[in-house]
Scaffold this active site. Structure first.
Site, PDB file in Angstrom:
ATOM      1  N   HIS A 127       0.824  -1.209   0.000  1.00 24.77           N
ATOM      2  CA  HIS A 127       0.000   0.000   0.000  1.00 24.77           C
ATOM      3  C   HIS A 127       0.859   1.261   0.000  1.00 24.77           C
ATOM      4  O   HIS A 127       0.514   2.265  -0.632  1.00 24.77           O
ATOM      5  CB  HIS A 127      -0.928   0.002   1.218  1.00 24.77           C
ATOM      6  CG  HIS A 127      -2.016  -1.013   1.125  1.00 24.77           C
ATOM      7  ND1 HIS A 127      -2.645  -1.550   2.218  1.00 24.77           N
ATOM      8  CD2 HIS A 127      -2.589  -1.618   0.044  1.00 24.77           C
ATOM      9  CE1 HIS A 127      -3.556  -2.413   1.826  1.00 24.77           C
ATOM     10  NE2 HIS A 127      -3.539  -2.477   0.525  1.00 24.77           N
ATOM     11  N   ARG A 166     -10.574  -0.431 -12.147  1.00 24.70           N
ATOM     12  CA  ARG A 166     -10.936  -1.287 -11.017  1.00 24.70           C
ATOM     13  C   ARG A 166     -12.333  -0.890 -10.556  1.00 24.70           C
ATOM     14  O   ARG A 166     -12.563   0.267 -10.189  1.00 24.70           O
ATOM     15  CB  ARG A 166      -9.948  -1.115  -9.872  1.00 24.70           C
ATOM     16  CG  ARG A 166      -8.503  -1.420 -10.219  1.00 24.70           C
ATOM     17  CD  ARG A 166      -7.623  -1.179  -9.004  1.00 24.70           C
ATOM     18  NE  ARG A 166      -6.231  -1.485  -9.246  1.00 24.70           N
ATOM     19  CZ  ARG A 166      -5.326  -0.604  -9.646  1.00 24.70           C
ATOM     20  NH1 ARG A 166      -5.694   0.653  -9.867  1.00 24.70           N
ATOM     21  NH2 ARG A 166      -4.077  -0.949  -9.844  1.00 24.70           N
ATOM     22  N   ARG A 223     -12.200  -4.042 -15.526  1.00 21.05           N
ATOM     23  CA  ARG A 223     -12.088  -5.329 -14.848  1.00 21.05           C
ATOM     24  C   ARG A 223     -13.340  -5.531 -14.012  1.00 21.05           C
ATOM     25  O   ARG A 223     -13.658  -4.687 -13.168  1.00 21.05           O
ATOM     26  CB  ARG A 223     -10.851  -5.363 -13.947  1.00 21.05           C
ATOM     27  CG  ARG A 223     -10.674  -6.702 -13.213  1.00 21.05           C
ATOM     28  CD  ARG A 223      -9.438  -6.701 -12.338  1.00 21.05           C
ATOM     29  NE  ARG A 223      -9.577  -5.844 -11.176  1.00 21.05           N
ATOM     30  CZ  ARG A 223      -8.572  -5.534 -10.344  1.00 21.05           C
ATOM     31  NH1 ARG A 223      -7.363  -5.998 -10.587  1.00 21.05           N
ATOM     32  NH2 ARG A 223      -8.776  -4.752  -9.306  1.00 21.05           N
ATOM     33  N   GLU A 234      -3.013 -13.584 -14.178  1.00 20.57           N
ATOM     34  CA  GLU A 234      -2.460 -13.380 -12.828  1.00 20.57           C
ATOM     35  C   GLU A 234      -2.045 -14.710 -12.210  1.00 20.57           C
ATOM     36  O   GLU A 234      -1.352 -14.734 -11.192  1.00 20.57           O
ATOM     37  CB  GLU A 234      -3.511 -12.725 -11.924  1.00 20.57           C
ATOM     38  CG  GLU A 234      -4.032 -11.405 -12.445  1.00 20.57           C
ATOM     39  CD  GLU A 234      -5.340 -11.031 -11.788  1.00 20.57           C
ATOM     40  OE1 GLU A 234      -5.329 -10.141 -10.929  1.00 20.57           O
ATOM     41  OE2 GLU A 234      -6.366 -11.624 -12.143  1.00 20.57           O
ATOM     42  N   ASN A 271       1.408  -7.921 -10.472  1.00 15.79           N
ATOM     43  CA  ASN A 271       1.471  -7.970  -9.005  1.00 15.79           C
ATOM     44  C   ASN A 271       1.089  -9.360  -8.500  1.00 15.79           C
ATOM     45  O   ASN A 271       1.827 -10.020  -7.770  1.00 15.79           O
ATOM     46  CB  ASN A 271       0.532  -6.929  -8.387  1.00 15.79           C
ATOM     47  CG  ASN A 271       0.803  -5.528  -8.884  1.00 15.79           C
ATOM     48  OD1 ASN A 271       1.790  -5.278  -9.561  1.00 15.79           O
ATOM     49  ND2 ASN A 271      -0.073  -4.601  -8.564  1.00 15.79           N
ATOM     50  N   ASP A 272      -0.114  -9.808  -8.889  1.00 14.74           N
ATOM     51  CA  ASP A 272      -0.568 -11.131  -8.447  1.00 14.74           C
ATOM     52  C   ASP A 272       0.201 -12.249  -9.139  1.00 14.74           C
ATOM     53  O   ASP A 272       0.436 -13.305  -8.554  1.00 14.74           O
ATOM     54  CB  ASP A 272      -2.065 -11.297  -8.701  1.00 14.74           C
ATOM     55  CG  ASP A 272      -2.904 -10.837  -7.517  1.00 14.74           C
ATOM     56  OD1 ASP A 272      -2.403 -10.918  -6.378  1.00 14.74           O
ATOM     57  OD2 ASP A 272      -4.040 -10.386  -7.718  1.00 14.74           O
ATOM     58  N   ARG A 294       2.743 -10.007  -1.361  1.00 16.18           N
ATOM     59  CA  ARG A 294       3.291  -8.716  -1.767  1.00 16.18           C
ATOM     60  C   ARG A 294       3.304  -7.682  -0.643  1.00 16.18           C
ATOM     61  O   ARG A 294       3.846  -6.607  -0.807  1.00 16.18           O
ATOM     62  CB  ARG A 294       2.501  -8.173  -2.962  1.00 16.18           C
ATOM     63  CG  ARG A 294       1.051  -7.864  -2.683  1.00 16.18           C
ATOM     64  CD  ARG A 294       0.297  -7.815  -3.997  1.00 16.18           C
ATOM     65  NE  ARG A 294      -0.810  -6.873  -3.986  1.00 16.18           N
ATOM     66  CZ  ARG A 294      -1.684  -6.752  -4.971  1.00 16.18           C
ATOM     67  NH1 ARG A 294      -1.564  -7.503  -6.030  1.00 16.18           N
ATOM     68  NH2 ARG A 294      -2.652  -5.887  -4.913  1.00 16.18           N
ATOM     69  N   CYS A 312      -0.986  -4.459 -16.994  1.00 20.00           N
ATOM     70  CA  CYS A 312      -1.653  -3.436 -16.177  1.00 20.00           C
ATOM     71  C   CYS A 312      -1.183  -3.474 -14.729  1.00 20.00           C
ATOM     72  O   CYS A 312      -1.736  -2.789 -13.880  1.00 20.00           O
ATOM     73  CB  CYS A 312      -3.168  -3.596 -16.241  1.00 20.00           C
ATOM     74  SG  CYS A 312      -3.784  -5.146 -15.536  1.00 20.00           S
TER      75      CYS A 312
END
Length: 556
Positions: A186, A288, A325, A415, A438-439, A449, A486
């Site tokens: 974050h 998102r 998404r 992902e 990321n995932d 993460r 993305c």
């Protein structure tokens, strides 16, 4: 004496200023017993404090917008967890004060999270922040938090709570340095959203003395303590050259020899549109939609409400692409109306498309809302599903889109490693792929993460991750279809060139990163990007891959 420390750079730029440490004291109320006749009063106080904290978090989220809003609304839901409140009530019923009951109940829940696997263990910092806010309100004391200062400073902490960082003033906060966190924590996400340099996973950061001058380089991850005149001159020169390059490059994303690489924006809602347009985004590569569903975890928003919000975003890009998404819930974003209740490992459970297929009415309503929002607009609408694992998942989502009468390009997010390995099969059902790095890194390396100690596994430069990206891009090229990125990897200008060299056809990132990625990409030929990609994949670590690519792109 000048000393250089090495962390992980997560938001580009250079900052030089004095350290201001974030207050992180744990508020532990005294133990004690209350008489039975005070139980109702203490119970009411606990409920009022929790509701006030939740309302404050939601209000901060609405003021901040974008990424921060989704993070803070998820934190508010954490504060109002019914099982947690039931535990608080049980403790008060046997004589605990409201403050002590909250403290002990949160401690018990904290232990459960810490043992529930690394994905949820990474949410412990968010839970601690909620606990401190509720306890501080019950005790009537100030909440430890962002330091007050009239002069610009570098904010240093063990970790940063989203509620504090979301509303920071970028004119005062020159940069972030934290001891915990990773490239997609974050702290990293919010630093990029604010456009300030940031370094995370810096061992010993919390021990930097108040008032110490530090130089933060968010590109290299280096933090220089007490920088001398020469070091300051070098860093100032780097910053000036970067600013000049940004100002000189405008227009669509492309390499120096004319290969187009569209640069799109990641957004969380209408509040992020202005920043995306100002940055010159060619559209939206990741819209998102979770923020719409976080207002009330008990029920999904109506088709009408969703359509109104979606249309605001679609209208902002009349000639551009908008990639939406569908709802990505589960794991760290649980929603009551989707279930499935407790799971032994939520990150590997019913989340993303799996949750939607289990509740087809929720997916049906969202797709109908998107069709309604796009009606009569010239925008190029694209809709993709999160957490697609194989061809069967892709087929189920494509069938749902067609049944809803949605006129849009249908895609799948990559992902899960299985989707990258079998990308060509997935592409028999959908028209494009979008890599959520990321995932993808999290699942490829079995590394949460949010855990700073595992930051090296979350490095998007890891050659194994680049191999998975290349596999997906090669499959898309073979099928004559597109494959974008993305995830946060696209926001790294050097890595953006490597991704283009791997065959990625578009890059989507936080709006503040677009100008710098555009400028760096415009200085390279596609052949250079391809050589840099090959050099990175031939390396054995993320650090080596980064150095190899830099050597190619700088002509060393």
């Amino acid at each position: 004496m000048e000393t250089t420390l090495q962390g992980v750079g997560v938001s580009h730029g250079v900052a030089i200023g004095e350290v201001r440490q974030m207050g992180t004291a744990v508020l532990e109320p005294p133990a004690g017993q209350i008489p039975p006749d005070e139980v109702p009063r203490e119970r009411n106080r606990a409920h009022q404090a929790v509701e006030a904290v939740a309302a404050d978090l939601v209000a901060r989220g609405k003021l901040a917008g974008g990424e921060a809003q989704a993070v803070l609304e998820a934190q508010a839901m954490m504060a109002q967890d019914p099982e947690l409140m039931a535990d608080v009530e049980r403790r008060i019923a046997v004589g605990s004060t409201a403050a002590r009951a909250v403290y002990d109940a949160f401690a018990s829940y904290r232990a459960l999270l810490a043992e529930a696997g690394e994905y949820l263990a990474g949410r412990v910092a968010d839970l601690d922040d909620v606990r401190n806010r509720v306890v501080a309100r019950l005790l009537g004391v100030p909440m430890p938090g962002v330091p007050e200062s009239d002069e610009p400073y570098v904010l240093v902490a063990r970790d940063l709570a989203p509620a504090d960082t979301a509303l920071l003033d970028p004119s005062l906060v020159l940069g972030f340095v934290t001891e915990e966190g990773g490239p997609t924590s974050h702290t990293a996400i919010l630093a990029r959203a604010l456009g300030v340099p940031a370094v995370v996973a810096l061992r010993g950061a919390a021990g930097l003395a108040e008032g110490t001058v530090v130089a933060v380089d968010g590109s290299t991850g280096q933090v220089t303590v007490d920088p001398g005149p020469e070091r300051r001159k070098v860093l100032t020169g780097i910053a000036e050259r970067r600013r000049a390059a940004l100002a000189a490059t405008t227009g669509p994303g492309a390499t120096s020899d004319g290969y187009k690489v569209p640069l799109l924006a990641n957004i969380g809602g209408p509040g992020d549109v202005a920043a995306a347009v100002e940055a010159g985004a060619e559209g939206v590569g990741l819209f998102r939609t979770e923020f719409l569903f976080l207002d009330d975890s008990r029920k999904a928003p109506s088709e009408k409400k969703q359509a109104e919000v979606y249309r605001q975003v679609l209208e902002a890009f009349p000639d551009g692409r908008v990639v939406v998404r569908v709802l990505d819930a589960g794991a760290d974003k649980p929603l009551g109306f989707l279930g499935p209740g407790e799971e032994p490992n939520p990150a590997l459970g019913v989340r993303g498309l799996r949750a939607l297929l289990g509740h087809p009415e929720v997916l049906r309503t969202q797709l109908a809302a998107l069709a309604r929002a796009a009606k009569g607009l010239p925008v190029y609408l694209e809709v993709m599903a999160p957490m697609v694992a194989d061809r069967a998942d892709a087929r189920a989502f494509a069938d749902a889109c067609r049944e809803a009468g949605l006129r849009a390009r249908i895609g799948a997010m990559v992902e899960v490693p299985s989707a990258a390995l079998r990308a060509r099969a997935v592409l028999q059902e959908v028209e494009f792929l979008s890599l959520g790095t990321n995932d993808l890194a999290q699942y490829a390396f079995a590394a949460d993460r949010q855990v700073g100690a595992l930051a090296r596994y979350q490095d998007p430069w890891q050659p194994a991750l680049l191999d998975l990206v290349a596999m997906a891009a090669e499959a898309a090229r073979a099928e004559g279809k597109s494959c974008g990125v993305c995830g946060e990897a696209a926001a790294d200008p050097l890595l953006a060139c490597v991704l283009a060299g791997l065959g990625v056809t578009s890059l989507s990132m936080g709006p503040t990163a677009i100008p710098q990625v555009r400028a760096v990409l415009a200085r390279q030929t596609m052949a250079q990007c391809e050589r840099a990609a090959a050099a990175a994949r031939a390396s054995d670590s993320g650090e080596e891959a980064r150095a190899a690519a830099r050597a190619v792109l700088s002509g060393e």
